[in-house]
Design a protein around this motif. Structure first.
Motif, PDB file in Angstrom:
ATOM      1  N   GLY A 214       0.828  -1.201   0.000  1.00 27.20           N
ATOM      2  CA  GLY A 214       0.000   0.000   0.000  1.00 27.20           C
ATOM      3  C   GLY A 214       0.863   1.253   0.000  1.00 27.20           C
ATOM      4  N   GLN A 215       0.387   2.335  -0.636  1.00 23.63           N
ATOM      5  CA  GLN A 215       1.186   3.556  -0.717  1.00 23.63           C
ATOM      6  C   GLN A 215       0.321   4.757  -0.339  1.00 23.63           C
ATOM      7  N   PHE A 216       0.957   5.737   0.275  1.00 22.08           N
ATOM      8  CA  PHE A 216       0.257   6.973   0.621  1.00 22.08           C
ATOM      9  C   PHE A 216       0.570   8.051  -0.410  1.00 22.08           C
ATOM     10  N   ILE A 217      -0.446   8.827  -0.752  1.00 27.21           N
ATOM     11  CA  ILE A 217      -0.238  10.017  -1.579  1.00 27.21           C
ATOM     12  C   ILE A 217      -0.326  11.223  -0.650  1.00 27.21           C
TER      13      ILE A 217
ATOM     14  N   LEU B 172       4.449   7.901  -0.735  1.00 26.63           N
ATOM     15  CA  LEU B 172       5.197   7.300   0.361  1.00 26.63           C
ATOM     16  C   LEU B 172       4.945   5.800   0.336  1.00 26.63           C
ATOM     17  N   ALA B 173       6.016   5.029   0.366  1.00 28.88           N
ATOM     18  CA  ALA B 173       5.891   3.572   0.297  1.00 28.88           C
ATOM     19  C   ALA B 173       6.907   2.937   1.227  1.00 28.88           C
ATOM     20  N   ALA B 174       6.678   1.653   1.552  1.00 24.15           N
ATOM     21  CA  ALA B 174       7.640   0.941   2.380  1.00 24.15           C
ATOM     22  C   ALA B 174       8.925   0.776   1.576  1.00 24.15           C
TER      23      ALA B 174
ATOM     24  N   GLY C  94      14.588   0.069   5.376  1.00 25.05           N
ATOM     25  CA  GLY C  94      14.852   0.932   6.535  1.00 25.05           C
ATOM     26  C   GLY C  94      13.797   1.991   6.770  1.00 25.05           C
ATOM     27  N   GLY C  95      12.567   1.755   6.352  1.00 27.82           N
ATOM     28  CA  GLY C  95      11.498   2.705   6.675  1.00 27.82           C
ATOM     29  C   GLY C  95      10.703   3.120   5.458  1.00 27.82           C
ATOM     30  N   VAL C  96      10.082   4.281   5.565  1.00 29.61           N
ATOM     31  CA  VAL C  96       9.211   4.752   4.490  1.00 29.61           C
ATOM     32  C   VAL C  96      10.029   5.606   3.531  1.00 29.61           C
TER      33      VAL C  96
END
Ligand code: SAH
Ligand code: TMP
Ligand code: ZN
Length: 423
Positions: free
Chosen positions: A395-398, A407-409, A412-414
């Protein structure tokens, strides 16, 4: 069209951007209410004389704050921590005397005052929205349900005596008459008392192009410079200011009677910062407007591409801010399937003006979309930490502040990538 008068100093103010017709930002509607929504032009202006940035037309406060106000402060765990620390800081710095008295304007569901109540400190919340005021009372927070104004200041002083600390958060910009507010503060404060409040910071709005802070409840967009001018008219001065990361960038101001407290070096340092940012210059706001237009083009283009690719896009957080973005960009249910929100009063209603359904959070979890458009970008830290399962499954955030990005995995984080064009 006549030039509007500055609501603070009366000089001609210069409108710099219109977002078009807007519904009430927090008026989440039922299907039956479609067609009866109130729309007003959302236009923002700058006063070259006193530097206050402000809306041109004000919606009547009684239409915004009432017995079914949608925003409950305690929804965010991060904000609850923030206000616990705020209360502790005020106690430590300002409430050392005998039997202190603290008043908070816009105390909402008691998110901050409950800490004073628990410590047995004399306190009073002034909160005009009856539903949230009732929640505060049920938590043991002494609350009067009314708007703060000069008459309220006099009544409170007559009943309780002067206030050692007068507090507020995300409420002073909701008060249409700032001269009356300052007058009320001067009447209620003890001689050495302080008025400590924090509000979204104009410097952050300009630097991040966070135009979604502009909506009907936010009549004003403050800076240290504009507030210093305002309070100087009332025998008060800004004695300290400190940037806060909450709500996408806020400023905590401390105001006192002229000469009562030493002025901290941060005040001049921030005024210098504001001069460098051009917050006293109309050209800065013309530039801001151009960046907002580019931001809209990018976001709408991105959502259209996702629809063309058959991706599922869901909104995350039916914020008041999202009303400006959705209506200004013309984003409706054709581009966003639904918006997930944890607030029961918003669920199963529709977004103001654009009528995107708002669904309980569990619907997001039960069928993760491809993309979640993060309208609650100001709570990004809290939300990204909570949504590792969504990110881990691809899943990704816009986000659109400070710029359109995904923003995606990642290792070492996002990870964040800018989105001028899609992957
Ligand atoms: N301080 C809380 C709530 C912010 S929402 C927080 O930061 O989370 C703004 C609150 O101010 C609402 O609860 C609204 O009802 C209240 N409010 C609006 N106008 C006000 C006024 N004139 N005096 C006191 N409170 C006011
Ligand atoms: P705000 O930006 O005005 O604080 O509003 C945040 C909105 O987002 C509010 O309606 C609650 C919602 N929200 C969620 O649905 N999930 C969350 O994890 C958080 C922090 C907020
Ligand atoms: Zn002015």
């Amino acid at each position: 069209v006549s030039t509007p008068e500055c609501r603070v100093c009366g000089a001609p103010a210069e409108p710099f951007m219109s977002f078009g017709p807007m519904p009430i930002a927090n008026a989440f509607v039922t299907a039956d209410e479609i067609g009866g929504e109130y729309f007003g032009d959302l236009e923002v202006g700058f006063c070259p004389s006193c530097t206050m940035v402000q809306l041109v037309t004000f919606v009547d406060p009684a239409q915004l704050f009432h017995d079914h106000y949608a925003y409950f402060s305690s929804t965010s765990a991060r904000m609850a921590d923030h206000f616990a620390a705020f209360a502790e800081d005020v106690r430590r710095r300002h409430l050392g005397g005998a039997d202190p008295f603290v008043v908070e304007l816009g105390s909402n569901d008691g998110i901050m005052l409950r800490h004073f109540a628990a410590a047995g400190i004399r306190h009073l919340g002034v909160e005009p929205s009856a539903n949230v005021a009732e929640t505060a009372r049920s938590r043991g927070v002494n609350t009067v349900c009314r708007f703060f104004d000069a008459a309220a200041a006099d009544d409170i002083r007559a009943e309780y005596g002067p206030a050692d600390a007068l507090l507020g958060a995300n409420v002073i910009c909701h008060i249409p008459d700032l001269n009356e507010l300052a007058h009320g503060v001067a009447r209620l404060l003890a001689p050495g008392g302080v008025f400590v409040f924090e509000e979204p910071y104009l410097g952050d709005i300009v630097e991040k192009t966070s135009y979604d802070q502009i909506y009907d409840e936010h009549y004003f967009y403050f800076s240290v410079s504009s507030l210093s001018r305002l309070f100087a008219r009332h025998g008060l001065e800004v004695v300290d200011a400190a940037r806060q990361t909450v709500h996408g960038g806020s400023m905590r101001y401390t105001v006192a009677r002229v000469g009562a407290h030493r002025i901290a070096p941060a005040v001049t340092a921030l005024q210098d910062h504001e001069a460098r940012l051009g917050l006293h210059d109309a050209r800065t706001f013309a530039e801001f407007r151009r960046r907002v237009e580019v931001s809209r083009t990018k976001l709408v283009g991105l959502l259209q591409q996702m629809r063309a690719l058959g991706k599922r896009v869901v909104g995350y957080g039916a914020t008041s801010k999202s009303t400006t973005v959705l209506n200004y960009c013309g984003i409706g249910p054709d581009l966003i399937e639904f918006i997930s929100d944890v607030t029961p009063g918003k669920q199963n209603r529709l977004t103001p003006g654009t009528h995107i359904p708002i669904r309980p959070y569990r619907q997001f979890v039960e069928a993760y979309p491809d993309y979640a458009l993060l309208f609650a970008w100001n709570h990004a830290d809290e939300i990204l930490a909570k949504e590792t399962a969504f990110l881990d499954r691809g899943g990704q955030f816009i986000v659109y502040v400070p710029d359109c990005a995904i923003l995606a995995a990642g290792s070492g984080g996002v990870t964040r990538r800018e989105t001028v064009s899609l992957p």
